[in-house]
Design an enzyme around this catalytic site. Structure first.
Site, PDB file in Angstrom:
ATOM      1  N   ASP A   1      -6.265  18.703 -15.908  1.00 14.90           N
ATOM      2  CA  ASP A   1      -6.474  17.229 -16.382  1.00 14.90           C
ATOM      3  C   ASP A   1      -5.865  17.364 -17.677  1.00 14.90           C
ATOM      4  O   ASP A   1      -6.628  17.980 -18.827  1.00 14.90           O
ATOM      5  CB  ASP A   1      -8.048  17.003 -16.276  1.00 14.90           C
ATOM      6  CG  ASP A   1      -8.244  15.661 -16.558  1.00 14.90           C
ATOM      7  OD1 ASP A   1      -7.372  14.968 -17.370  1.00 14.90           O
ATOM      8  OD2 ASP A   1      -9.537  15.170 -16.109  1.00 14.90           O
TER       9      ASP A   1
ATOM     10  N   TYR B   1     -15.305  17.141 -17.695  1.00 16.25           N
ATOM     11  CA  TYR B   1     -15.943  15.868 -17.486  1.00 16.25           C
ATOM     12  C   TYR B   1     -17.078  15.794 -16.707  1.00 16.25           C
ATOM     13  O   TYR B   1     -17.100  16.214 -15.422  1.00 16.25           O
ATOM     14  CB  TYR B   1     -14.856  15.043 -17.499  1.00 16.25           C
ATOM     15  CG  TYR B   1     -15.200  13.647 -17.156  1.00 16.25           C
ATOM     16  CD1 TYR B   1     -15.944  12.648 -18.099  1.00 16.25           C
ATOM     17  CD2 TYR B   1     -14.847  12.838 -15.860  1.00 16.25           C
ATOM     18  CE1 TYR B   1     -16.496  11.329 -17.654  1.00 16.25           C
ATOM     19  CE2 TYR B   1     -15.170  11.516 -15.662  1.00 16.25           C
ATOM     20  CZ  TYR B   1     -15.974  10.687 -16.478  1.00 16.25           C
ATOM     21  OH  TYR B   1     -16.605   9.520 -16.229  1.00 16.25           O
TER      22      TYR B   1
ATOM     23  N   LYS C   1      -6.797   5.801 -20.297  1.00 19.21           N
ATOM     24  CA  LYS C   1      -7.018   6.443 -21.614  1.00 19.21           C
ATOM     25  C   LYS C   1      -5.589   6.191 -22.478  1.00 19.21           C
ATOM     26  O   LYS C   1      -5.156   5.054 -22.804  1.00 19.21           O
ATOM     27  CB  LYS C   1      -7.627   7.869 -21.796  1.00 19.21           C
ATOM     28  CG  LYS C   1      -8.651   8.075 -20.784  1.00 19.21           C
ATOM     29  CD  LYS C   1      -9.864   7.336 -20.951  1.00 19.21           C
ATOM     30  CE  LYS C   1     -11.158   7.775 -20.442  1.00 19.21           C
ATOM     31  NZ  LYS C   1     -11.109   7.436 -19.029  1.00 19.21           N
TER      32      LYS C   1
ATOM     33  N   ARG D   1       1.013  -1.187   0.119  1.00 23.90           N
ATOM     34  CA  ARG D   1      -0.066  -0.056   0.111  1.00 23.90           C
ATOM     35  C   ARG D   1       0.851   1.226  -0.136  1.00 23.90           C
ATOM     36  O   ARG D   1       0.626   2.306  -0.759  1.00 23.90           O
ATOM     37  CB  ARG D   1      -1.102   0.127   1.272  1.00 23.90           C
ATOM     38  CG  ARG D   1      -1.869   1.581   1.421  1.00 23.90           C
ATOM     39  CD  ARG D   1      -2.857   1.008   2.143  1.00 23.90           C
ATOM     40  NE  ARG D   1      -2.309   0.595   3.666  1.00 23.90           N
ATOM     41  CZ  ARG D   1      -1.875   1.110   4.578  1.00 23.90           C
ATOM     42  NH1 ARG D   1      -1.367   2.627   4.601  1.00 23.90           N
ATOM     43  NH2 ARG D   1      -1.610   0.945   5.681  1.00 23.90           N
TER      44      ARG D   1
END
Length: 408
Positions: free
Chosen positions: A188, A115, A213, A62
């Site tokens: 972004d 978005y 993406k 983690r």
């Protein structure tokens, strides 16, 4: 971190260092599935800060994992940053960015054409539950951003180009404005990738990606990333990623992302070449009322695109001249383009925002920002462009045939 080599070289090799002298000659970073790592001896003075992944030291996955650490180094160098963080999704990355930069009572200025998932996150989580005020503005005009800023503005959050209207904002000008007012700028950069745009070099403090993406590029892994040059901000992001939220990219997805970035430069060149060709084809077609692509001279911000981008990407939107029935008919006759959400994979995808990605937004909100029922978003893949154009041509012919058919 070496930023002197070309980006094509860093995309292939940075973060993966074969060590034959240590018995590890892996040319490709292996998938480290271990959840915990053995310590050489008990050290009562050991703290988390003493464990340094850059020295090959790991404690618990983690906190850091060898495969994830490799991809985080690569993501940082691709964006020209110092600190990289890989998350389980783009949404996880963005919410972590917000939590690291704003507190209850703060104000955020955001692009009004964000978005839909990001906008909904801001409205439903930050405004309603965390007492953060958000102003959504048309950031194509920097003066509009300036007018929206207040003394309590802590963060300016931008996408450029936006999804799905391909609007741009002047990253350098907004960065200067934000810093003058004591705020941070987050961008972004999912649509462009570091191959076409480098927000940190333009003055941004933080860059976000949905690695699902272009960075991964094969539609087989969900992930997100943040990159920054700011040490203090990196410390906050690391705390949230590793301690408070535990929201990190899994080893197998880290491996897939490492693999995907190796071909990012060549993929982006083909995505862009195909998208430019298709945008020009659509612009000349009688069945299309408008095309939105920064590489077209008709794009209202084409000049800005040429100034702050090194490429125009592989996403475009166009408006079908017709109604929703025509859109359904058009989509139903496509064979090479797959009807699906998401973008940035090697295959060409197509979607109708009003009925798919932006359907959660009320119709009046969609129309207010310019998302009509006949707006279609295309993620242009790397197939042969002649096949893609022929596919679109067949779909346009089907729509025309439907209109010419007599009503029953």
């Amino acid at each position: 971190m070496n930023h002197d080599s070309h980006v094509e070289t860093r995309a292939v090799s940075h973060g993966e260092k074969p060590s034959p002298e240590e018995g590890r000659g892996d040319v490709v970073s292996p998938i480290h599935l271990a959840s915990t790592f053995a310590l050489p001896a008990l050290d009562t003075g050991l703290s988390l800060e003493d464990v340094d992944p850059d020295r090959g030291e790991f404690l618990y996955s983690r906190l850091s994992n060898p495969t994830r650490h490799a991809v985080e180094q690569r993501l940082a160098t691709l964006e020209g940053g110092t600190h990289g963080f890989a998350f389980s999704s783009g949404t996880a990355a963005i919410v972590t960015a917000m939590l690291a930069t704003v507190e209850p009572g703060d104000h955020v200025v955001a692009f009004d054409d964000l978005y839909a998932g990001t906008r909904r996150m801001l409205e439903e989580l930050f405004v309603k539950r965390l007492n953060v005020d958000v102003s959504f503005v048309d950031a194509t005009d920097t003066e509009t951003v300036a007018a929206a800023m207040r003394e309590d503005t802590a963060l300016v959050w931008m996408e450029t180009p936006t999804n799905p209207l391909m609007k741009l904002c002047d990253v350098g000008a907004i960065a200067s404005l934000a810093h003058e007012r004591g705020a941070l700028l987050g961008v972004d950069n999912t649509f462009m990738s570091p191959l076409c745009q480098r927000p940190l070099a333009l003055g941004a403090d933080l860059v976000a990606h949905s690695t699902t993406k272009y960075l991964n590029g094969h539609s087989d892994s969900v992930g997100g990333a943040l990159v920054t040059d700011c040490d203090d901000l990196a410390e906050s992001l690391g705390f949230l990623q590793q301690i408070a939220l535990g929201n990190m990219l899994a080893p197998f997805d880290s491996y897939l992302l490492l693999r995907g970035t190796k071909t990012l430069p060549v993929r982006m060149r083909q995505h862009e070449a195909n998208a430019q060709h298709i945008a020009e084809f659509l612009e000349a077609h009688d069945g299309v009322s408008r095309v939105l692509y920064p590489g077209l001279e008709s794009h209202p911000q084409h000049e800005l695109a040429c100034e702050q981008m090194t490429g125009f990407g592989g996403v475009l939107s166009f408006e079908l001249d017709g109604d929703m029935d025509d859109v359904v008919e058009f989509m139903g006759h496509l064979e090479e383009f797959t009807l699906a959400v998401s973008l940035g994979g090697v295959e060409s995808l197509i979607e109708c925002p009003a009925a798919m990605t932006h359907e959660p937004l009320p119709k009046e909100e969609r129309e207010a920002v310019g998302i009509s029922d006949t707006l279609i978003r295309v993620s242009v893949g790397i197939e042969h462009v002649d096949d893609l154009v022929a596919d679109l041509d067949r779909a346009f012919a089907a729509v025309a045939s439907l209109r010419e058919s007599p009503s029953p």
